[in-house]
Design a protein around this motif. Structure first.
Motif, PDB file in Angstrom:
ATOM      1  N   VAL A  21       0.865  -1.335  -0.037  1.00 14.64           N
ATOM      2  CA  VAL A  21       0.034  -0.122  -0.015  1.00 14.64           C
ATOM      3  C   VAL A  21       0.962   1.126  -0.018  1.00 14.64           C
ATOM      4  O   VAL A  21       1.934   1.369   0.459  1.00 14.64           O
ATOM      5  CB  VAL A  21      -1.011   0.025   1.143  1.00 14.64           C
ATOM      6  CG1 VAL A  21      -1.927  -1.204   1.235  1.00 14.64           C
ATOM      7  CG2 VAL A  21      -0.393  -0.109   2.410  1.00 14.64           C
ATOM      8  N   VAL A  33      -5.104   6.204   0.917  1.00 16.46           N
ATOM      9  CA  VAL A  33      -4.496   5.041   0.602  1.00 16.46           C
ATOM     10  C   VAL A  33      -4.791   4.247  -0.432  1.00 16.46           C
ATOM     11  O   VAL A  33      -5.890   3.971  -0.855  1.00 16.46           O
ATOM     12  CB  VAL A  33      -4.754   4.007   1.862  1.00 16.46           C
ATOM     13  CG1 VAL A  33      -4.021   2.561   1.876  1.00 16.46           C
ATOM     14  CG2 VAL A  33      -4.531   4.632   3.261  1.00 16.46           C
ATOM     15  N   ARG A  34      -3.668   3.817  -1.134  1.00 18.83           N
ATOM     16  CA  ARG A  34      -3.947   3.113  -2.345  1.00 18.83           C
ATOM     17  C   ARG A  34      -3.026   1.748  -2.615  1.00 18.83           C
ATOM     18  O   ARG A  34      -2.119   1.571  -1.871  1.00 18.83           O
ATOM     19  CB  ARG A  34      -3.674   3.827  -3.635  1.00 18.83           C
ATOM     20  CG  ARG A  34      -2.510   4.137  -3.896  1.00 18.83           C
ATOM     21  CD  ARG A  34      -2.193   5.120  -5.298  1.00 18.83           C
ATOM     22  NE  ARG A  34      -0.852   5.408  -5.138  1.00 18.83           N
ATOM     23  CZ  ARG A  34      -0.543   6.243  -6.365  1.00 18.83           C
ATOM     24  NH1 ARG A  34      -1.154   6.968  -6.980  1.00 18.83           N
ATOM     25  NH2 ARG A  34       0.746   6.695  -6.683  1.00 18.83           N
ATOM     26  N   ASP A  35      -3.506   0.862  -3.791  1.00 23.88           N
ATOM     27  CA  ASP A  35      -2.723  -0.261  -3.926  1.00 23.88           C
ATOM     28  C   ASP A  35      -1.514   0.351  -4.851  1.00 23.88           C
ATOM     29  O   ASP A  35      -1.822   0.638  -5.897  1.00 23.88           O
ATOM     30  CB  ASP A  35      -3.524  -1.369  -4.534  1.00 23.88           C
ATOM     31  CG  ASP A  35      -2.882  -2.757  -4.717  1.00 23.88           C
ATOM     32  OD1 ASP A  35      -1.469  -2.484  -4.759  1.00 23.88           O
ATOM     33  OD2 ASP A  35      -3.644  -3.609  -5.042  1.00 23.88           O
TER      34      ASP A  35
END
Length: 66
Positions: A21, A33-35
């Protein structure tokens, strides 16, 4: 929301080829928050105080790893 683009970063503890992340710390009041494998995909936005509490609990080993 700020007019600046989010500045994304990964943990220095990331050791699985960089797939983890990412968070952005320059958005007032929230922590996106991201992948990291899908940087153009969706991001979750957590209230900054909630994210801070989560990080404190993670650092304190408050979660069961099972």
């Amino acid at each position: 929301m700020t007019t600046d683009s989010p500045r994304w970063f990964k943990s220095s503890y990331s050791s699985n080829g960089g797939n983890c992340v990412e968070v952005a710390a320059n958005v007032p009041g929230v922590v996106p928050v991201r992948d990291s494998k899908d940087p153009h995909g969706p991001a979750l936005a957590f209230p900054a105080a909630s994210w801070c509490s989560f990080v404190v609990e993670v650092k304190g080993n408050s979660f069961d790893a099972a």
